[in-house]
Design a protein around this motif. Sequence first.
Motif, PDB file in Angstrom:
ATOM      1  N   CYS A 188      30.017  38.446  37.502  1.00 43.75           N
ATOM      2  CA  CYS A 188      29.464  37.394  38.364  1.00 43.75           C
ATOM      3  C   CYS A 188      29.681  36.042  37.725  1.00 43.75           C
ATOM      4  O   CYS A 188      30.293  35.158  38.306  1.00 43.75           O
ATOM      5  N   ALA A 189      29.178  35.878  36.491  1.00 42.33           N
ATOM      6  CA  ALA A 189      29.352  34.605  35.805  1.00 42.33           C
ATOM      7  C   ALA A 189      30.828  34.209  35.786  1.00 42.33           C
ATOM      8  O   ALA A 189      31.188  33.059  36.069  1.00 42.33           O
ATOM      9  N   GLY A 190      31.686  35.175  35.480  1.00 39.84           N
ATOM     10  CA  GLY A 190      33.111  34.884  35.441  1.00 39.84           C
ATOM     11  C   GLY A 190      33.711  34.672  36.814  1.00 39.84           C
ATOM     12  O   GLY A 190      34.422  33.693  37.066  1.00 39.84           O
ATOM     13  N   ILE A 191      33.423  35.578  37.737  1.00 42.16           N
ATOM     14  CA  ILE A 191      34.053  35.519  39.061  1.00 42.16           C
ATOM     15  C   ILE A 191      33.599  34.283  39.827  1.00 42.16           C
ATOM     16  O   ILE A 191      34.421  33.567  40.406  1.00 42.16           O
ATOM     17  N   ILE A 192      32.291  34.002  39.859  1.00 44.84           N
ATOM     18  CA  ILE A 192      31.831  32.855  40.640  1.00 44.84           C
ATOM     19  C   ILE A 192      32.262  31.548  39.980  1.00 44.84           C
ATOM     20  O   ILE A 192      32.536  30.559  40.656  1.00 44.84           O
ATOM     21  N   GLY A 193      32.356  31.544  38.649  1.00 46.88           N
ATOM     22  CA  GLY A 193      32.880  30.366  37.973  1.00 46.88           C
ATOM     23  C   GLY A 193      34.329  30.112  38.333  1.00 46.88           C
ATOM     24  O   GLY A 193      34.743  28.953  38.523  1.00 46.88           O
ATOM     25  N   TYR A 194      35.103  31.179  38.429  1.00 46.60           N
ATOM     26  CA  TYR A 194      36.501  31.046  38.830  1.00 46.60           C
ATOM     27  C   TYR A 194      36.601  30.500  40.252  1.00 46.60           C
ATOM     28  O   TYR A 194      37.414  29.615  40.536  1.00 46.60           O
ATOM     29  N   ARG A 195      35.757  31.019  41.158  1.00 50.10           N
ATOM     30  CA  ARG A 195      35.748  30.502  42.535  1.00 50.10           C
ATOM     31  C   ARG A 195      35.374  29.015  42.546  1.00 50.10           C
ATOM     32  O   ARG A 195      35.973  28.227  43.276  1.00 50.10           O
TER      33      ARG A 195
END
Length: 342
Positions: A161-168
């Motif tokens: 989540c932290a990684g994926i939403i940051g990427y988005r």
Amino acid sequence: MAGHVTVPEEMDAWVVARPGPIASGPLERVRLPVPRPGPGEVLVEVEACAVCRTDLHLAEGDLPPRRPRTVPGHEVVGRVAARGPDTVRLAAGERVGVAWLRSTCGRCRHCLRGAENLCPYSAYTGWDADGGYARYLTVPEDYAYRLPGDGAAEKLAPLLCAGIIGYRALLRSELPRGGRLGVYGFGASAHLTAQIAIAQGATVHVLTRSAKARELALELGAASAGGAADAPPEPLDAAILFAPAGELVPVALEALDRGGTLAVAGIHLSDVPVLDYRRHLFQERTLRSVTANTRADGRAFLEIAAACPPKVTTVPYPFGAADRALADLAADRVEGAAVLRM
């Protein structure tokens, strides 16, 4: 259940019993039946679950509960323990990640144009369905991510989540190649996103109230690190607001150069003050929200993270200390990402 392996009848779990201030003890540890996977679903035995600020918003009632006594948690690393009917993609024993987006309709105009994160019928792990603050959870297999079998679960969990939403959020900020990025707040998501941006050639300036977070930002390669309301040392081409603080929206907008974009990454934000059009928005500055993510975002980010692994800073907690992990997160006592280990 197809592909059945032996699992217990009951499990330990944490539920949001009474949404309210974290000091009031909204989480309660309970015994629950182990869920059974339905058609197209798999049962996942949890190895680790990272603790997200969204979990805190749910526990404190900022995010209205969609069902009573929900098990929070949506950054899950585990292994497939059993398969429901009609599962074809995942095998028992496979390492998988379970993230925030749990399902979408696949038929609405948003899904059909590749924007499934905007699906009005979407459902979310740890909000619409029980999540990873438990020994087991179920997930539709089409929404689970395959993960490396040998990676440390504690380090993989924050990517979900932290990684994926940051990427988005980074995509939404439209940072130009080699551009200047401002990062407001420096918790779990921000410390991963900053590393991705730096690896892609960006100059990153971190603005956050935590002195320890500023130290971490500089260790990870940020060009500067200042207080949350400080002006960065140069105008920004793009900025991402990770802190759930609406009062920082005009601060970040004013720091943008002409044509810059501010992306607000959180699911919850305190009230935004009145904006001054000329100071904050004129010269084609753009203010954008970030709403969940698509599975394509998730796959793209995990590929990037596999090719160029970020340094994942974690604070481990035993499963029995989930309430303490949330309390530490609320008090800004977590450097990087808090992770529950089973």
